[in-house]
Design a protein around this motif. Structure first.
Motif, PDB file in Angstrom:
ATOM      1  N   GLY A   1       0.815  -1.207   0.000  1.00 40.06           N
ATOM      2  CA  GLY A   1       0.000   0.000   0.000  1.00 40.06           C
ATOM      3  C   GLY A   1       0.851   1.261   0.000  1.00 40.06           C
ATOM      4  O   GLY A   1       0.521   2.253  -0.654  1.00 40.06           O
ATOM      5  N   MET A   2       1.974   1.206   0.712  1.00 37.11           N
ATOM      6  CA  MET A   2       2.890   2.342   0.721  1.00 37.11           C
ATOM      7  C   MET A   2       3.510   2.544  -0.665  1.00 37.11           C
ATOM      8  O   MET A   2       3.651   3.673  -1.143  1.00 37.11           O
ATOM      9  N   ALA A   3       3.865   1.433  -1.315  1.00 35.13           N
ATOM     10  CA  ALA A   3       4.429   1.517  -2.667  1.00 35.13           C
ATOM     11  C   ALA A   3       3.426   2.133  -3.638  1.00 35.13           C
ATOM     12  O   ALA A   3       3.780   2.966  -4.488  1.00 35.13           O
ATOM     13  N   VAL A   4       2.168   1.741  -3.525  1.00 38.42           N
ATOM     14  CA  VAL A   4       1.120   2.280  -4.404  1.00 38.42           C
ATOM     15  C   VAL A   4       0.942   3.772  -4.172  1.00 38.42           C
ATOM     16  O   VAL A   4       0.846   4.567  -5.130  1.00 38.42           O
ATOM     17  N   LYS A   5       0.912   4.189  -2.921  1.00 34.20           N
ATOM     18  CA  LYS A   5       0.749   5.604  -2.592  1.00 34.20           C
ATOM     19  C   LYS A   5       1.883   6.440  -3.202  1.00 34.20           C
ATOM     20  O   LYS A   5       1.651   7.477  -3.835  1.00 34.20           O
ATOM     21  N   ARG A   6       3.114   5.957  -3.017  1.00 33.84           N
ATOM     22  CA  ARG A   6       4.267   6.694  -3.538  1.00 33.84           C
ATOM     23  C   ARG A   6       4.262   6.707  -5.070  1.00 33.84           C
ATOM     24  O   ARG A   6       4.610   7.715  -5.702  1.00 33.84           O
ATOM     25  N   ALA A   7       3.911   5.591  -5.682  1.00 35.44           N
ATOM     26  CA  ALA A   7       3.901   5.512  -7.145  1.00 35.44           C
ATOM     27  C   ALA A   7       2.887   6.481  -7.736  1.00 35.44           C
ATOM     28  O   ALA A   7       3.155   7.148  -8.748  1.00 35.44           O
ATOM     29  N   ARG A   8       1.723   6.578  -7.115  1.00 34.44           N
ATOM     30  CA  ARG A   8       0.708   7.503  -7.604  1.00 34.44           C
ATOM     31  C   ARG A   8       1.161   8.949  -7.457  1.00 34.44           C
ATOM     32  O   ARG A   8       0.930   9.786  -8.331  1.00 34.44           O
ATOM     33  N   GLU A   9       1.809   9.253  -6.337  1.00 32.44           N
ATOM     34  CA  GLU A   9       2.303  10.610  -6.108  1.00 32.44           C
ATOM     35  C   GLU A   9       3.338  11.018  -7.152  1.00 32.44           C
ATOM     36  O   GLU A   9       3.404  12.188  -7.551  1.00 32.44           O
ATOM     37  N   ARG A  10       4.114  10.050  -7.619  1.00 37.27           N
ATOM     38  CA  ARG A  10       5.218  10.335  -8.531  1.00 37.27           C
ATOM     39  C   ARG A  10       4.912   9.994  -9.985  1.00 37.27           C
ATOM     40  O   ARG A  10       5.773  10.123 -10.861  1.00 37.27           O
ATOM     41  N   GLY A  11       3.692   9.515 -10.237  1.00 34.92           N
ATOM     42  CA  GLY A  11       3.316   9.177 -11.601  1.00 34.92           C
ATOM     43  C   GLY A  11       4.049   7.969 -12.157  1.00 34.92           C
ATOM     44  O   GLY A  11       4.345   7.910 -13.362  1.00 34.92           O
TER      45      GLY A  11
END
Length: 319
Positions: free
Chosen positions: A302-312
């Protein structure tokens, strides 16, 4: 659905992130906001293991599973022996949300759980760290343990001693002296991490001194065993989840032999949440049976998904 390949994970989730996510996960479990589902774990022959770990975190809004296992011939193929993928779903609709590479995440969350147990349960004056096992995950274990305590020395044992120089190099990178030892020298350690895929116990009760903390991280399947069952009878035992510990963890052997009862095992989350005490004396042996729960995988994914979305980052597909 967002797809985050394995190659992106290192830039999205750090060791510090994993420790925070796993700590929060333990606390949520203790407070009843999250629960794991029964594990499916099967032996495929030739040392291969495959299974599913899953759960739901109501407070965190996550539902999902990790699919994967251990494939010992992968090193010869130029692949990591541990292979896994995490799938996240919307808990209200069941719609797939993300597919996340799980190899590095598994190593990070396993090491984070071990380090958390050391931070909470090892004696405050612990100076010597022992590591039993020198495979791929041992380096993660050592680095995570070094983040929570100021060790003065690391001692290590492995069934195949020719693998120990790699672990020694990790210790050197952390500024720590390393010594390869026989198992009988583990009595010198104040905390011991076991991280092997052993089908039979290697660390015996006679190898552990009073006041030691053990983080037993390798047993996650019926039949596997890293430490002598009698050692659990001498220790105060903690775990990530009691039911899983008794079914597939180190406790399976001690409970089957009548040496301990499931009711005597303390969830580590209860200590994280302040609901139960940790170490009660400097002479007490404490043991964390880290079986690895699905909720930990969901937390770091979930943390990886959050960061990936923030960074495109990642790839979006229609489902």
């Amino acid at each position: 659905m967002l797809i985050i390949p394995e190659a992106l994970i290192a830039g999205l989730v750090s060791e510090v992130d994993a420790l925070a996510a796993v700590s929060d996960c333990f606390a949520s479990m203790a407070r009843g906001g999250a629960r794991n589902f029964p594990v499916v774990r099967e032996a495929l022959g030739q040392g291969r293991q495959y299974g599913f770990k899953s759960g739901i975190d109501v407070s965190g809004g996550m539902l999902g599973l990790k699919s994967g296992g251990y494939f010992p011939a992968n090193m010869e193929r130029g692949l990591t022996n541990h292979q896994s993928t995490v799938f996240l779903f919307d808990p209200d609709s069941g719609v797939p949300v993300a597919m996340v590479g799980g190899n590095l995440l598994t190593a990070l969350r396993t090491a984070a759980a071990s380090a958390l147990s050391i931070d909470l349960l090892a004696r405050r004056d612990a100076k010597v760290l022992g590591i039993v096992g020198a495979g791929h995950q041992a380096a993660f274990q050592l680095r995570a343990a070094a983040r929570v305590r100021p060790w003065e020395k690391v001692i290590g044992w492995n069934l195949h001693p020719e693998m120990l120089p790699k672990l020694a190099a990790v210790a050197a990178g952390l500024g720590l002296p390393f010594e390869a030892v026989g198992l009988e020298r583990m009595v010198d350690a104040d905390a011991i991490i076991t991280i092997t895929s052993s089908p039979a116990a290697s660390l015996m009760a006679a190898h552990v001194s009073a006041g030691t903390h053990l983080a037993c991280m390798g047993t996650d399947t019926k039949g596997k065993q890293e430490v002598e069952a009698a050692l659990l009878a001498k220790a105060r035992v903690f775990t990530d989840e009691v039911a899983q510990s008794v079914m597939i963890g180190e406790a399976q052997h001690a409970v089957a032999a009548g040496l301990i009862e499931a009711g005597a095992i303390t969830p580590l989350g209860d200590v994280v949440a302040g609901m139960q005490s940790g170490r009660q004396s400097d002479g007490e042996i404490t043991l964390f049976d880290g079986t690895g729960v699905g909720l930990q995988d969901l937390a770091v994914a979930g943390m990886a998904v959050k960061r990936a979305r923030e960074r495109g980052l990642g790839f979006t597909v229609e489902v």
